[in-house]
Design a protein around this motif. Structure first.
Motif, PDB file in Angstrom:
ATOM      1  N   LEU A 318      26.350  69.017  22.212  1.00 38.86           N
ATOM      2  CA  LEU A 318      25.986  70.112  23.109  1.00 38.86           C
ATOM      3  C   LEU A 318      24.788  70.885  22.575  1.00 38.86           C
ATOM      4  N   SER A 319      24.775  71.146  21.286  1.00 40.96           N
ATOM      5  CA  SER A 319      23.667  71.898  20.691  1.00 40.96           C
ATOM      6  C   SER A 319      22.337  71.196  20.926  1.00 40.96           C
ATOM      7  N   CYS A 320      22.321  69.883  20.737  1.00 48.17           N
ATOM      8  CA  CYS A 320      21.076  69.117  20.876  1.00 48.17           C
ATOM      9  C   CYS A 320      20.631  69.035  22.330  1.00 48.17           C
ATOM     10  N   ARG A 321      21.596  68.916  23.242  1.00 43.37           N
ATOM     11  CA  ARG A 321      21.236  68.877  24.664  1.00 43.37           C
ATOM     12  C   ARG A 321      20.653  70.217  25.114  1.00 43.37           C
ATOM     13  N   LEU A 322      21.226  71.310  24.633  1.00 44.34           N
ATOM     14  CA  LEU A 322      20.691  72.625  24.982  1.00 44.34           C
ATOM     15  C   LEU A 322      19.281  72.800  24.433  1.00 44.34           C
ATOM     16  N   ILE A 323      19.041  72.307  23.221  1.00 46.05           N
ATOM     17  CA  ILE A 323      17.699  72.389  22.637  1.00 46.05           C
ATOM     18  C   ILE A 323      16.720  71.546  23.450  1.00 46.05           C
ATOM     19  N   ILE A 372       8.236  71.926  15.635  1.00 45.11           N
ATOM     20  CA  ILE A 372       9.345  72.729  16.154  1.00 45.11           C
ATOM     21  C   ILE A 372      10.313  73.017  15.015  1.00 45.11           C
ATOM     22  N   LEU A 373      10.521  74.273  14.750  1.00 44.17           N
ATOM     23  CA  LEU A 373      11.474  74.685  13.719  1.00 44.17           C
ATOM     24  C   LEU A 373      12.792  75.060  14.395  1.00 44.17           C
ATOM     25  N   VAL A 374      13.863  74.375  14.021  1.00 44.17           N
ATOM     26  CA  VAL A 374      15.188  74.655  14.573  1.00 44.17           C
ATOM     27  C   VAL A 374      16.019  75.331  13.487  1.00 44.17           C
ATOM     28  N   VAL A 375      16.393  76.566  13.738  1.00 38.55           N
ATOM     29  CA  VAL A 375      17.199  77.341  12.797  1.00 38.55           C
ATOM     30  C   VAL A 375      18.632  77.368  13.325  1.00 38.55           C
ATOM     31  N   PHE A 376      19.534  76.729  12.612  1.00 40.77           N
ATOM     32  CA  PHE A 376      20.943  76.721  13.001  1.00 40.77           C
ATOM     33  C   PHE A 376      21.646  77.873  12.284  1.00 40.77           C
ATOM     34  N   ILE A 377      21.889  78.942  13.015  1.00 45.99           N
ATOM     35  CA  ILE A 377      22.601  80.089  12.448  1.00 45.99           C
ATOM     36  C   ILE A 377      24.094  79.779  12.481  1.00 45.99           C
ATOM     37  N   GLY A 378      24.679  79.644  11.315  1.00 50.26           N
ATOM     38  CA  GLY A 378      26.072  79.224  11.239  1.00 50.26           C
ATOM     39  C   GLY A 378      26.217  77.775  10.831  1.00 50.26           C
ATOM     40  N   GLY A 379      25.083  77.115  10.561  1.00 53.79           N
ATOM     41  CA  GLY A 379      25.129  75.753  10.043  1.00 53.79           C
ATOM     42  C   GLY A 379      25.132  74.686  11.123  1.00 53.79           C
ATOM     43  N   CYS A 380      24.981  73.440  10.689  1.00 50.08           N
ATOM     44  CA  CYS A 380      25.003  72.294  11.598  1.00 50.08           C
ATOM     45  C   CYS A 380      25.511  71.084  10.829  1.00 50.08           C
ATOM     46  N   THR A 381      25.605  69.966  11.510  1.00 49.40           N
ATOM     47  CA  THR A 381      26.037  68.716  10.885  1.00 49.40           C
ATOM     48  C   THR A 381      24.845  67.767  10.758  1.00 49.40           C
ATOM     49  N   CYS A 396       8.356  59.252  24.455  1.00 50.29           N
ATOM     50  CA  CYS A 396       7.092  58.560  24.167  1.00 50.29           C
ATOM     51  C   CYS A 396       5.879  59.381  24.599  1.00 50.29           C
ATOM     52  N   ASN A 397       6.027  60.153  25.681  1.00 47.38           N
ATOM     53  CA  ASN A 397       4.885  60.904  26.206  1.00 47.38           C
ATOM     54  C   ASN A 397       4.781  62.311  25.637  1.00 47.38           C
ATOM     55  N   ILE A 398       5.711  62.688  24.765  1.00 45.58           N
ATOM     56  CA  ILE A 398       5.689  64.019  24.154  1.00 45.58           C
ATOM     57  C   ILE A 398       5.772  63.847  22.645  1.00 45.58           C
ATOM     58  N   LYS A 399       4.917  64.543  21.934  1.00 40.54           N
ATOM     59  CA  LYS A 399       4.878  64.429  20.474  1.00 40.54           C
ATOM     60  C   LYS A 399       5.593  65.625  19.863  1.00 40.54           C
ATOM     61  N   TRP A 400       6.790  65.370  19.367  1.00 42.91           N
ATOM     62  CA  TRP A 400       7.580  66.416  18.724  1.00 42.91           C
ATOM     63  C   TRP A 400       7.803  66.069  17.262  1.00 42.91           C
ATOM     64  N   GLN A 401       7.720  67.074  16.423  1.00 38.61           N
ATOM     65  CA  GLN A 401       8.089  66.937  15.018  1.00 38.61           C
ATOM     66  C   GLN A 401       9.049  68.072  14.689  1.00 38.61           C
ATOM     67  N   PHE A 402      10.312  67.713  14.450  1.00 40.98           N
ATOM     68  CA  PHE A 402      11.333  68.726  14.191  1.00 40.98           C
ATOM     69  C   PHE A 402      11.408  69.050  12.700  1.00 40.98           C
ATOM     70  N   TYR A 403      11.576  70.330  12.423  1.00 39.49           N
ATOM     71  CA  TYR A 403      11.880  70.815  11.079  1.00 39.49           C
ATOM     72  C   TYR A 403      13.164  71.633  11.182  1.00 39.49           C
ATOM     73  N   PHE A 404      14.004  71.521  10.176  1.00 43.78           N
ATOM     74  CA  PHE A 404      15.343  72.101  10.274  1.00 43.78           C
ATOM     75  C   PHE A 404      15.564  73.142   9.184  1.00 43.78           C
TER      76      PHE A 404
END
Length: 423
Positions: A318-323, A372-381, A396-404
């Motif tokens: 759910l968290s990832c779908r919302l993001i 994109i910086l994803v801050v999980f308040i309360g932790g994640c798996t 493929c058409n969007i260039k995303w680089q996630f940082y956690f």
């Protein structure tokens, strides 16, 4: 600014309380299982050295999971565990081909060429073989531990919980597990929390039965733990505040508060079977966001990475779908939040909020790689981290680089132990 010298364009703050389901789902991606059994800390984990069977004198070696130190982990960390063996075998076959090429080069090589080959190619092959062997040993160890428990049945129970199937069978399975005194007391608690969270609590009858059985099996010193889980809304009986109360927007403003209060009292006094079985917050949002694909949807016509792969294509975190929706379609997320508020689901007002600096445009968003910086308040798996990595690879058409930047990395056992130890 991030190490590569670029700036963070988007920051996402995710509160763990929005998604209490995912931490209690059994992790099935390779890195998640490594974390569960060997406890990854700071990108490193401690594993027993080969040949050390005596627990008293057991020696450990520290293994780095950084892609700079381990050339194998990048391709398998987000992969479902059942596919890891095949990927490692394919990687081993490629290394054997490269090794044969090196052997051919060495036949007619000069002394200086041999030195160069030993320093680069041969050394690289030796390190690669060592890493492949290590991952094969880790996979074997994990497989043996999973096989020792009724893990396959537990996964089926979790799937039924997420898909709202066979409620009576699930309760019976958990109750039997407790009565048989499952050695790991956190295993039944994991399922209890998952079942309760997915259903906005259990009926009073089931809640008291399972609590009583758990305390009789594992000791009454666990009363504080059950109390903490209840206060955190992880394992509790159904309450009137958990039942959604639809708001009639046509009611005059002066009478709306009285109408809501009257309706709330009526629901609390007459909690019928219909209100017990109506859609919970999770099952409503799961259907709207397609978190639990049907069996006929699991066979995708276009192969490629998908967030559901980390849970065997039965659940998208759910968290990832919302993001994902917040990045791609914030208007849809706002509409969903409005629908939840209209239906009276508790906590819907905290689901989503958005602030923009107005600097970047939609065109820039698609043309330039976005940090994109994803801050999980309360932790994640680890599963959520790898699901977002899969999301970035699938676009493929969007260039995303996630940082956690999680405040903690959880497994369900580690989370329950932390709750138990908290004051």
């Amino acid at each position: 600014m991030i190490p590569s010298g670029r700036y963070i364009q988007t920051v996402i703050l995710f509160d763990r309380s929005v998604d209490l389901i995912t931490p209690f789902c059994s992790q099935m991606c390779y890195e998640g299982l490594l974390d569960e059994y060997f406890n990854i800390e700071g990108g490193r984990m401690k594993i027993p050295k080969n040949g050390n069977t005596d627990n008293a004198s057991k020696q450990y070696e520290h293994i780095s999971l950084s892609t700079r130190d381990d050339m194998v982990i990048e391709g398998i960390r987000a992969m479902h565990f059942t596919k890891v063996f095949q990927e490692i075998k394919a990687y081993l076959a490629r290394q054997n081909v490269l090794q044969n090429d090196v052997r051919d080069k060495m036949q007619d090589a000069s002394i200086s060429d041999l030195k160069q080959l030993v320093h680069t190619d041969v050394k690289g092959h030796i390190n690669a073989k060592k890493q492949i062997t290590r991952h094969l040993d880790l996979c074997t160890d994990i497989y043996e531990k999973k096989k020792a428990s009724d893990f396959k049945i537990q996964l089926e129970m979790e799937t039924d919980i997420l898909h709202l199937h066979n409620f009576e069978d699930i309760v019976s399975y958990i109750h039997t597990m407790i009565c048989r005194c499952e050695p790991n007391k956190y295993r039944p608690l994991q399922l209890l929390c998952l079942l309760s969270t997915a259903n906005n609590g259990l009926t009073r009858e089931y809640y008291e039965l399972l609590c009583r059985s758990y305390l009789q099996a594992y000791g009454y010193e666990n009363i504080p733990l059950l109390y903490k889980l209840e206060k955190l809304n992880l394992f509790h009986a159904k309450r009137s505040c958990d039942v959604p109360i639809a708001i009639n927007t046509n009611t005059p403003a002066g009478f709306r508060g009285d109408a809501i209060l009257k309706m709330g009292k009526q629901v609390a006094q007459n909690l019928t079977e219909k209100t017990q079985t109506q859609k919970t917050f999770f099952h409503y949002i799961a259907k709207r966001l397609n978190l639990t694909p049907d069996l006929n949807q699991q066979a995708r016509t276009t192969p490629g990475p998908d967030m559901a792969d980390v849970f065997g294509s039965v659940y998208v975190p759910l968290s990832c779908r919302l993001i994902e929706e917040a990045l791609l379609n914030p208007a849809k997320l706002s509409t969903l939040q409005h629908e939840l508020l209209q239906r009276g689901y508790p906590g819907a007002d905290d689901l989503y909020s958005h602030r923009s600096s107005g600097v970047s445009t939609r065109a820039q968003f698609h043309e330039v790689q976005q940090a994109i910086l994803v801050v999980f308040i309360g932790g994640c798996t680890q599963s959520e981290i790898n699901a977002l990595r899969m999301l970035a690879m699938s676009k493929c058409n969007i260039k995303w680089q996630f940082y956690f930047a999680p405040t903690n990395i959880w497994t369900h056992t580690r989370l329950l132990k932390e709750i138990e130890a908290s004051q």
